[in-house]
Motif scaffolding. Sequence first.
Motif, PDB file in Angstrom:
ATOM      1  N   MET B   1      -8.782   8.086 -12.009  1.00 47.18           N
ATOM      2  CA  MET B   1      -8.618   6.647 -12.264  1.00 47.18           C
ATOM      3  C   MET B   1      -9.546   6.206 -13.389  1.00 47.18           C
ATOM      4  O   MET B   1      -9.162   5.496 -14.319  1.00 47.18           O
ATOM      5  CB  MET B   1      -8.938   5.881 -10.970  1.00 47.18           C
ATOM      6  N   CYS B 213       5.782  -4.276  -6.975  1.00 46.66           N
ATOM      7  CA  CYS B 213       4.870  -4.298  -8.121  1.00 46.66           C
ATOM      8  C   CYS B 213       5.600  -4.874  -9.334  1.00 46.66           C
ATOM      9  O   CYS B 213       6.695  -4.452  -9.668  1.00 46.66           O
ATOM     10  CB  CYS B 213       4.362  -2.895  -8.431  1.00 46.66           C
ATOM     11  N   PRO B 247       0.431   1.083 -12.808  1.00 44.05           N
ATOM     12  CA  PRO B 247      -0.532   1.851 -11.999  1.00 44.05           C
ATOM     13  C   PRO B 247      -0.082   3.294 -11.759  1.00 44.05           C
ATOM     14  O   PRO B 247      -0.898   4.153 -11.446  1.00 44.05           O
ATOM     15  CB  PRO B 247      -0.615   1.051 -10.698  1.00 44.05           C
ATOM     16  N   LYS B 248       1.219   3.548 -11.894  1.00 43.03           N
ATOM     17  CA  LYS B 248       1.706   4.900 -11.642  1.00 43.03           C
ATOM     18  C   LYS B 248       2.141   5.613 -12.917  1.00 43.03           C
ATOM     19  O   LYS B 248       2.733   6.682 -12.862  1.00 43.03           O
ATOM     20  CB  LYS B 248       2.873   4.852 -10.638  1.00 43.03           C
TER      21      LYS B 248
END
Lengths: 161, 286
Positions: B1, B213, B247-248
């Motif tokens: 991350m 999302c 985020p992915k």
Amino acid sequence: MKYTGSIIKLISLCVVIISLAGYNVIAQGRAEEVEQAKQAAAARAAERAAALEAERQKQGQTEEPEAEPGKYKDGVYEGIGEGFGGDIKVSVTVNGGKITAIDVLAHDDEDDTYYELAEELLDDIISENDPQVDIVSGATFSSEGLIEAVGNALKGAENNG
Amino acid sequence: MADKKKKLKYKKITEVIIRVIFFIAMPAAFASGFVGVKLIFNAVGQGKPIDPDKLLVLIGLLAFTIVFGRFFCGFVCAFGSLGDFIYFLSGLIQKKIFKRKKQITIPQKASVLLQKLKYVILALIALLCFCGVYSKLTGWNPWDVFSRIMVFKAPADGYILGIIILVLIIIGMAFKKRFFCQFLCPMGALFALMPVLPFTALHRDESSCIKGCKACRMNCPVDIKLGEDILRDGECIACEKCMGVCPKSNISRPEQKLVRNDIIILVIKSVLFFVMGCLLGLCRFF
């Protein structure tokens, strides 16, 4: 269909390009015809003038017709005008009372795209023998700079009587 | 991350450097390209032939857009960069001085409607050129005023209307991301009508999206509905803001299969455009 939108866009783009190319071929042909007609007219006018001259000589009128004083005094003049990004410097040649040539001495700060567009109006100035010609659209500043520069150069060339 | 955050930071820095370079070197690129459009309609209106040499900048910009998407809008255009900078500045002021947590902006529905306005402007300019009245309407064009400022000169006399419009646009830029680009830019309208090759468009792998999302949609400066596998929307300015925020990491370009690092791709495209721009005479230095 995944690609329908793209395909429609692609087809319309092709149609636009082809029609513009087709238009250009026709317009160019027409421009050439106009040019030829102009040249033919000029040739005829010259012929007529020559015939008139010959007749006059036959009648014994030998004295030269008085030359009309030109708008400008002969010579080479320089002038500066304010273009898009800076000064444009030109040199104007006057021969026989007429503007015969315009050389651009400096145009360092002009945007090339605009400047090249504006350059066209120099031909108009020569053919009209007057710096007050229409500006080239899309190249306002470069046009105005060129017109101003030529105008300034010709200030020194004006025939005041 | 942490790795991803670092990479995003590097990308942001690269983007800022690229845009500053283009802003300084090619500030008039958008206007130079659009000159070609005016020229075509002027010539057709007068029945004169079009000189293809004078369309080179326009053809170059459109060709680049067909191959790489609206990379020009996203990273090169000086007006786009100005807009992003003003919006950023406005956000900073709203946060620091007015203590607003959320920046004031135009709702998505309204802006999707307003996006159509630029096509009207494009059509109007084309029509004015076709009728031959455009060249007589000097003094209103905000691009002219802006490009004069870029070469450090005061706007020419009679450009009061142009200055007023420019000020209004700058105010608009403070309250909406890419205000000019998506609502008003006639060049942008033309770009949006270009087909983009599918292998350079953004792709979205929806299958592994987190339910509910909306990060990509929320971050899109031009309010595109990212609901499909391939982004073929003409409004996409290829800014890649959606790529970074996901985020992915579900949004990518097929070209990333060849070169994994998207920063390298960005730099390659920029160099390619810079070389093309220099060849077309867009650069102030080369």
